[in-house]
Design a protein around this motif. Structure first.
Motif, PDB file in Angstrom:
ATOM      1  N   THR A  32      -1.682 -55.559  45.321  1.00  0.00           N
ATOM      2  CA  THR A  32      -0.166 -55.357  45.058  1.00  0.00           C
ATOM      3  C   THR A  32      -0.003 -53.798  44.891  1.00  0.00           C
ATOM      4  O   THR A  32      -1.002 -53.270  44.818  1.00  0.00           O
ATOM      5  CB  THR A  32       0.062 -56.219  43.843  1.00  0.00           C
ATOM      6  OG1 THR A  32      -0.516 -55.675  42.746  1.00  0.00           O
ATOM      7  CG2 THR A  32      -0.351 -57.454  44.061  1.00  0.00           C
ATOM      8  N   LYS A  39      -2.003 -50.269  51.091  1.00  0.00           N
ATOM      9  CA  LYS A  39      -2.608 -51.729  50.662  1.00  0.00           C
ATOM     10  C   LYS A  39      -3.320 -52.344  52.072  1.00  0.00           C
ATOM     11  O   LYS A  39      -4.026 -52.744  51.964  1.00  0.00           O
ATOM     12  CB  LYS A  39      -1.564 -52.554  50.104  1.00  0.00           C
ATOM     13  CG  LYS A  39      -0.986 -52.311  48.690  1.00  0.00           C
ATOM     14  CD  LYS A  39      -0.162 -53.342  48.123  1.00  0.00           C
ATOM     15  CE  LYS A  39       1.243 -53.299  48.954  1.00  0.00           C
ATOM     16  NZ  LYS A  39       2.140 -52.143  48.724  1.00  0.00           N
ATOM     17  N   GLU A 162       5.271 -62.845  50.401  1.00  0.00           N
ATOM     18  CA  GLU A 162       6.564 -62.931  49.827  1.00  0.00           C
ATOM     19  C   GLU A 162       7.817 -63.534  50.690  1.00  0.00           C
ATOM     20  O   GLU A 162       8.783 -64.067  50.421  1.00  0.00           O
ATOM     21  CB  GLU A 162       7.066 -61.775  48.837  1.00  0.00           C
ATOM     22  CG  GLU A 162       7.353 -60.562  49.730  1.00  0.00           C
ATOM     23  CD  GLU A 162       6.277 -59.658  49.602  1.00  0.00           C
ATOM     24  OE1 GLU A 162       6.369 -58.337  49.597  1.00  0.00           O
ATOM     25  OE2 GLU A 162       5.084 -60.010  49.744  1.00  0.00           O
ATOM     26  N   SER A 189       1.036 -57.623  49.360  1.00  0.00           N
ATOM     27  CA  SER A 189       2.453 -57.968  48.744  1.00  0.00           C
ATOM     28  C   SER A 189       3.003 -56.617  48.118  1.00  0.00           C
ATOM     29  O   SER A 189       2.470 -55.758  47.120  1.00  0.00           O
ATOM     30  CB  SER A 189       2.524 -58.907  47.776  1.00  0.00           C
ATOM     31  OG  SER A 189       3.704 -59.069  47.401  1.00  0.00           O
ATOM     32  N   ASN A 190       4.102 -56.372  48.350  1.00  0.00           N
ATOM     33  CA  ASN A 190       5.026 -55.315  47.653  1.00  0.00           C
ATOM     34  C   ASN A 190       5.663 -55.862  46.647  1.00  0.00           C
ATOM     35  O   ASN A 190       5.774 -55.175  45.568  1.00  0.00           O
ATOM     36  CB  ASN A 190       6.090 -54.738  48.790  1.00  0.00           C
ATOM     37  CG  ASN A 190       5.522 -53.794  49.638  1.00  0.00           C
ATOM     38  OD1 ASN A 190       4.573 -53.389  49.758  1.00  0.00           O
ATOM     39  ND2 ASN A 190       6.218 -53.561  50.750  1.00  0.00           N
ATOM     40  N   ASN A 191       5.946 -57.119  46.527  1.00  0.00           N
ATOM     41  CA  ASN A 191       6.883 -57.789  45.576  1.00  0.00           C
ATOM     42  C   ASN A 191       6.370 -59.147  45.216  1.00  0.00           C
ATOM     43  O   ASN A 191       6.849 -60.258  45.541  1.00  0.00           O
ATOM     44  CB  ASN A 191       8.168 -58.092  46.126  1.00  0.00           C
ATOM     45  CG  ASN A 191       8.866 -56.839  46.263  1.00  0.00           C
ATOM     46  OD1 ASN A 191       9.189 -55.880  45.438  1.00  0.00           O
ATOM     47  ND2 ASN A 191       9.378 -56.477  47.802  1.00  0.00           N
ATOM     48  N   PRO A 192       5.190 -59.381  44.547  1.00  0.00           N
ATOM     49  CA  PRO A 192       4.229 -60.421  44.107  1.00  0.00           C
ATOM     50  C   PRO A 192       5.134 -61.490  43.280  1.00  0.00           C
ATOM     51  O   PRO A 192       4.975 -62.568  43.505  1.00  0.00           O
ATOM     52  CB  PRO A 192       3.268 -60.146  43.497  1.00  0.00           C
ATOM     53  CG  PRO A 192       3.635 -58.423  42.954  1.00  0.00           C
ATOM     54  CD  PRO A 192       4.275 -57.947  44.017  1.00  0.00           C
ATOM     55  N   GLN A 205      -5.786 -60.499  41.165  1.00  0.00           N
ATOM     56  CA  GLN A 205      -4.961 -59.427  41.579  1.00  0.00           C
ATOM     57  C   GLN A 205      -5.550 -58.058  41.479  1.00  0.00           C
ATOM     58  O   GLN A 205      -6.232 -57.890  40.489  1.00  0.00           O
ATOM     59  CB  GLN A 205      -3.659 -59.563  40.672  1.00  0.00           C
ATOM     60  CG  GLN A 205      -2.875 -60.802  41.009  1.00  0.00           C
ATOM     61  CD  GLN A 205      -1.274 -60.492  40.433  1.00  0.00           C
ATOM     62  OE1 GLN A 205      -0.624 -59.514  40.139  1.00  0.00           O
ATOM     63  NE2 GLN A 205      -0.801 -61.480  39.869  1.00  0.00           N
ATOM     64  N   LYS A 207      -4.286 -54.367  41.677  1.00  0.00           N
ATOM     65  CA  LYS A 207      -3.001 -53.457  41.607  1.00  0.00           C
ATOM     66  C   LYS A 207      -3.460 -52.094  41.996  1.00  0.00           C
ATOM     67  O   LYS A 207      -4.319 -51.536  41.290  1.00  0.00           O
ATOM     68  CB  LYS A 207      -2.247 -53.511  40.090  1.00  0.00           C
ATOM     69  CG  LYS A 207      -1.749 -54.904  39.743  1.00  0.00           C
ATOM     70  CD  LYS A 207      -1.057 -54.596  38.275  1.00  0.00           C
ATOM     71  CE  LYS A 207      -0.636 -56.057  37.917  1.00  0.00           C
ATOM     72  NZ  LYS A 207       0.032 -56.015  36.740  1.00  0.00           N
TER      73      LYS A 207
END
Length: 378
Positions: A32, A39, A162, A189-192, A205, A207
């Motif tokens: 993320t 990513k 997402e 993912s950009n927006n988990p 996760q 980050k």
């Protein structure tokens, strides 16, 4: 892709290498962090390291048969899932329908936005949004039910999870709960927060932070052979987003388009030319929804930067010279009285369009609100 080919993020690379060397690789990882932080490139490099036949202490060898296939993204145990567009001729689209276009884009550069990707596969005049459809879940199950062909692991990279619809997400959940042997999922993912919580709870996760300005500067100089001053300006505007930094150097048509349309919208609203504003809405609503949403987010950024300009702190204003020149005259109209309201109205419009609201209605309503807000600020 080798780790050394991924821009920066040295701490993340070291962490991933240790994970493999200590045999602590989770069957489901979630990469993320903000857009433009590398990513996808990191996920591919990690997958290659997992299957490299002769890995060293910090990277894949780049020479074995596995690495050579990974370099072309054709390894039989490497699978991709990504948003696609449903067309009139394809009622149940899956990622494999577009794998040639995907490989071509990733091999050109692994740093790109969802809008760029969908632009590669969208037919002219089509403004449908991209998604990961239910039909994809059957493909995932089929691929992962097989044994590894020649690698140590089967790796499934899911870009933009997402964008899964609820049915697809629920079917994926079952696979994550009972993964087949030697399978590693890497969700990028950009927006988990937009994913279902049960999937989040079943992933480890990782980050990944935004890039530093120096990391982006060095990359832009190397990739585009530009001067240090030009790279510094683009990296400052990028504000940690490598994709945006590259776009600044290219002065992409989309950025130029957004800037031109933003100026038009502001002028029509300031002059209260409702007829011209309606024509602007008609033209903008013909563009794909992803582009409309990107414009709205571009506008939010411009509103924020113009508001900050009022504080006379140039070192925290992230605008190109061309934007800065125009904003010198416009920024006084964005002040304490209206800045939050205007930014909130643009964000709400973005949300409504993202929920398939009627673009013409949403954008025209936004324009009318803008007329009132600009008046209140003067």
């Amino acid at each position: 892709m080798l780790f050394k080919q991924v821009v920066g993020q040295e701490d993340i690379k070291s962490r991933l290498v240790r994970m493999v060397n200590d045999n602590r690789v989770s069957h489901a990882l979630l990469f993320t962090g903000p857009e433009g932080n590398g990513k996808l490139a990191m996920a591919i490099a990690f997958a290659q390291y997992l299957n490299c036949l002769n890995p060293n202490e910090s990277d894949s060898c780049g020479e074995c048969t596995s690495c050579k296939k990974y370099a072309k993204l054709v390894h039989p145990d490497l699978h991709f899932v990504f948003p696609v567009i449903k067309s009139n001729t394809t009622s149940s689209p899956v990622s494999d329908n577009f794998i040639s276009e995907w490989r071509a884009l990733v091999n050109e550069t692994p740093y790109f936005s969802l809008t760029t990707w969908l632009g590669q596969i969208r037919k002219e005049g089509d403004n449908k949004q991209g998604a990961i459809f239910t039909s994809e879940s059957s493909e995932i199950i089929k691929k992962l039910s097989l044994k590894t062909f020649e690698g140590k692991h089967k790796v499934m990279i899911i870009w933009m999870p997402e964008k899964m619809n609820e049915s697809t997400a629920n079917k994926l959940l079952k696979i994550l709960e009972e993964p087949s042997q030697s399978t590693v999922f890497i969700l990028v993912s950009n927006n988990p927060d937009e994913m279902i919580s049960t999937i989040l709870s079943r992933t480890q996760q990782l980050k990944i932070p935004a890039y530093s300005q120096k990391e982006i500067e060095g990359h832009l100089i190397e990739r585009f052979n530009i001067s240090g001053d030009e790279a510094e300006g683009a990296a400052k505007v990028a504000n940690g987003n490598l994709i945006f930094g590259e776009e600044q150097v290219r002065m992409s048509e989309e950025n130029e388009f957004f800037f031109d349309r933003f100026i038009q919208m502001m002028r029509h609203s300031y002059a209260r030319k409702v007829g011209d504003l309606l024509k602007w809405v008609e033209e903008m609503s013909r563009h794909p929804r992803e582009m409309q949403r990107n414009f709205l987010n571009y506008a939010i950024n411009m509103i924020r930067e113009n508001y900050i300009m009022n504080f006379k702190q140039g070192d925290i204003v992230y605008l190109t010279p061309k934007q800065m020149e125009w904003s010198k005259k416009f920024s006084p109209f964005i002040n304490d009285k209206n800045a939050m309201t205007i930014a909130g109205d643009f964000a709400l419009a973005d949300s409504h369009i993202g929920q398939n609201g009627n673009s013409k209605v949403v954008l025209f309503d936004l324009g009318l609100k803008l007329i009132i807000s600009i008046k209140e600020g003067n």
